[in-house]
Design a protein around this motif. Structure first.
Motif, PDB file in Angstrom:
ATOM      1  N   GLU A 401      -3.944   0.714  10.040  1.00 24.82           N
ATOM      2  CA  GLU A 401      -3.852   1.894   9.164  1.00 24.82           C
ATOM      3  C   GLU A 401      -2.422   2.410   9.071  1.00 24.82           C
ATOM      4  O   GLU A 401      -1.982   2.903   8.025  1.00 24.82           O
ATOM      5  CB  GLU A 401      -4.788   2.981   9.702  1.00 24.82           C
ATOM      6  N   GLN A 402      -1.657   2.275  10.160  1.00 26.68           N
ATOM      7  CA  GLN A 402      -0.280   2.769  10.178  1.00 26.68           C
ATOM      8  C   GLN A 402       0.716   1.794   9.556  1.00 26.68           C
ATOM      9  O   GLN A 402       1.881   2.142   9.340  1.00 26.68           O
ATOM     10  CB  GLN A 402       0.131   3.058  11.626  1.00 26.68           C
ATOM     11  N   SER A 403       0.272   0.577   9.265  1.00 23.96           N
ATOM     12  CA  SER A 403       1.170  -0.435   8.690  1.00 23.96           C
ATOM     13  C   SER A 403       1.516  -0.083   7.249  1.00 23.96           C
ATOM     14  O   SER A 403       0.702   0.482   6.513  1.00 23.96           O
ATOM     15  CB  SER A 403       0.509  -1.808   8.738  1.00 23.96           C
ATOM     16  N   VAL A 404       2.729  -0.427   6.852  1.00 30.70           N
ATOM     17  CA  VAL A 404       3.194  -0.189   5.481  1.00 30.70           C
ATOM     18  C   VAL A 404       3.313  -1.548   4.795  1.00 30.70           C
ATOM     19  O   VAL A 404       4.253  -2.308   5.053  1.00 30.70           O
ATOM     20  CB  VAL A 404       4.544   0.542   5.454  1.00 30.70           C
ATOM     21  N   HIS A 405       2.346  -1.867   3.941  1.00 30.88           N
ATOM     22  CA  HIS A 405       2.350  -3.150   3.240  1.00 30.88           C
ATOM     23  C   HIS A 405       2.962  -3.002   1.849  1.00 30.88           C
ATOM     24  O   HIS A 405       2.965  -1.919   1.276  1.00 30.88           O
ATOM     25  CB  HIS A 405       0.928  -3.696   3.140  1.00 30.88           C
ATOM     26  N   ILE A 406       3.455  -4.081   1.326  1.00 32.10           N
ATOM     27  CA  ILE A 406       4.201  -4.080   0.063  1.00 32.10           C
ATOM     28  C   ILE A 406       3.288  -3.754  -1.116  1.00 32.10           C
ATOM     29  O   ILE A 406       2.171  -4.252  -1.211  1.00 32.10           O
ATOM     30  CB  ILE A 406       4.871  -5.441  -0.156  1.00 32.10           C
ATOM     31  N   HIS A 407       3.799  -2.939  -2.024  1.00 35.72           N
ATOM     32  CA  HIS A 407       3.091  -2.598  -3.258  1.00 35.72           C
ATOM     33  C   HIS A 407       3.760  -3.300  -4.442  1.00 35.72           C
ATOM     34  O   HIS A 407       4.981  -3.332  -4.530  1.00 35.72           O
ATOM     35  CB  HIS A 407       3.122  -1.082  -3.486  1.00 35.72           C
ATOM     36  N   LEU A 414      -5.221  -3.768   2.766  1.00 37.92           N
ATOM     37  CA  LEU A 414      -5.754  -3.813   4.125  1.00 37.92           C
ATOM     38  C   LEU A 414      -5.525  -2.501   4.879  1.00 37.92           C
ATOM     39  O   LEU A 414      -6.461  -1.993   5.514  1.00 37.92           O
ATOM     40  CB  LEU A 414      -5.169  -5.001   4.882  1.00 37.92           C
ATOM     41  N   PRO A 415      -4.323  -1.906   4.848  1.00 36.90           N
ATOM     42  CA  PRO A 415      -4.194  -0.564   5.422  1.00 36.90           C
ATOM     43  C   PRO A 415      -5.080   0.458   4.711  1.00 36.90           C
ATOM     44  O   PRO A 415      -5.610   1.379   5.343  1.00 36.90           O
ATOM     45  CB  PRO A 415      -2.707  -0.240   5.248  1.00 36.90           C
ATOM     46  N   SER A 416      -5.250   0.280   3.389  1.00 36.74           N
ATOM     47  CA  SER A 416      -6.140   1.190   2.651  1.00 36.74           C
ATOM     48  C   SER A 416      -7.567   1.066   3.156  1.00 36.74           C
ATOM     49  O   SER A 416      -8.299   2.067   3.252  1.00 36.74           O
ATOM     50  CB  SER A 416      -6.090   0.870   1.154  1.00 36.74           C
TER      51      SER A 416
END
Length: 432
Positions: A401-407, A414-416
């Protein structure tokens, strides 16, 4: 010594690959054709022309190239390969062709082969299995598939996308019945989008073949005809010809080799790995079994259970799976819950027209650790490795949840998905 049996004929003087390599090379062409046709939803109208002989020529070329590379590697490593059907002729003694070898260490890794149902008339027909499917030279105008598991769906959808009018005969009420019901629903919808005819709750009572045409008589009174018949109803262990009794190795009631947690059979010095020992029937599991066994033989305290296993189904959309489902977790008495995010809620999926499917994660309420994931969508066979690595590391859902994945990416969702666990409101999930 690996006593995997290889039958040699006048046409075959080297090992053939009948699994992952040719099937994925085949699906590369099939899914390219399918995606081109479905691009009309994006405003792209393509005239797809399939050169089937060229498709299969490429498949066989890649298969042969890989096989030659493996054989060269074995030769360079000083490994002697005997192409013959192997069997035990004494304790830790194996005979294949004109060679007999006795060794203190024997590894059985003979795999599985197609289970052929006892349908009247079938045995006398030129039906297809994964052994001879990739020898096809011409596209069958009509394809009949008995079975709706992983292989049946992959190859059936593949030929449909290349131009065959395809019928799937399903005994039960859904395809891929080992997966969660909504996985089956998504794949059934995808197959029907490709024009595949699904026949549920039916059995084949009789098979006939005349003048190049197969005729199936179903128990609902229906008759189906096609130029090709693919049999994919399951797998059976390749132990029938091994004569394992000669070395004291016991089999279970289905013919699989009995092993303990460290791959030991009932005969000292004889081990079994892969699906012949009723391990999950995937190449990477057999390879990982080898790595585990090697570590055990070198004195490490490893078992066949101390790992996280995943797998994929290469239909379109793909299925990426790892770990437990919510149902399997709850059956084990785990205080588990899950969250689900539909593909239709993911920006990249909407933009690219891949709105069919969902992402699901299962967690342990008591420890917050991730227990499993089911991903159904575009290239989820790649994406599921995020969960596989997190689970291998014993991570919690909070880390994801804390990960920042590329948009905008599919991985961004996955974090969403993990953020659905934050707060009191939870999306519905099967068996919660």
């Amino acid at each position: 010594m690996d006593c995997r049996a290889h039958r040699q004929t006048h046409e075959q003087t080297r090992i053939k690959n009948r699994g992952c390599t040719p099937s994925k090379a085949f699906l590369a062409a099939a899914h390219a054709a399918g995606r081109a046709r479905q691009a009309k939803a994006l405003g792209i109208h393509a005239d797809v022309q399939v050169d089937f002989p060229e498709v299969m020529k490429r498949v066989r070329s890649i298969r042969d190239s890989f096989n030659q590379g493996v054989q060269k590697g074995l030769h360079d490593a000083g490994v002697t390969v005997v192409c013959a059907e192997a069997s035990f002729t004494g304790e830790r003694t194996v005979t294949g062709g004109d060679r007999t070898v006795q060794a203190p260490l024997v590894v059985i890794n003979t795999g599985t082969s197609s289970l052929i149902p006892n349908i009247p008339g079938l045995a006398d027909t030129p039906y297809l299995t994964n052994r001879n499917f990739f020898d096809l030279k011409e596209l069958p105008p009509r394809l009949l598939v008995i079975g709706a598991g992983y292989i049946g769906l992959e190859l059936g959808q593949g030929l449909a996308r290349l131009g065959s009018d395809t019928h799937l005969i399903v005994r039960g009420d859904r395809v891929l019945n080992h997966e969660e019901p909504d996985v089956s629903e998504v794949l059934a919808q995808a197959l029907q989008r490709d024009g595949i005819h699904l026949h549920f709750h039916v059995n084949t009572e009789k098979v006939m073949h005349a003048d190049g045409i197969f005729t199936l008589n179903l128990d609902n009174g229906q008759e189906l005809q096609g130029e090709a018949l693919l049999i994919v109803v399951g797998r059976k262990p390749n132990t029938q010809a091994l004569n394992v009794a000669a070395t004291g190795v016991e089999l279970d009631e289905k013919g699989f080799v009995k092993i303990d947690q460290q791959f030991r059979t009932t005969c000292e010095g004889v081990y079994a790995i892969g699906d012949v020992a009723d391990q999950p029937a995937f190449t990477h599991v057999s390879w990982e079994d080898y790595r585990r066994l090697k570590a055990i033989l070198c004195g490490e305290n490893r078992t066949r259970s101390d790992r996280v296993l995943g797998y994929a189904v290469y239909t379109e959309p793909q299925v990426g799976r790892v770990g437990m489902t919510i149902e399997s977790a709850q059956k084990k008495g785990i205080n588990a819950r899950c969250v689900t995010l539909p593909m239709a809620h993911i920006a990249r999926a909407i933009e690219w027209g891949h709105d069919l499917g969902f992402y699901r994660m299962v967690i342990d309420n008591d420890t917050d650790k991730i227990l499993g994931a089911t991903l159904v969508g575009y290239e989820t066979a790649e994406l599921v490795h995020v969960f596989l690595s997190l689970m291998e590391a014993g991570a919690t859902w909070q880390l994801l949840e804390q990960s920042v994945h590329i948009h905008p990416t599919y991985g961004e969702a996955l974090p969403s998905l993990a953020r659905l666990l934050v707060g009191d409101e939870m999306p519905s999930c099967p068996n919660m």
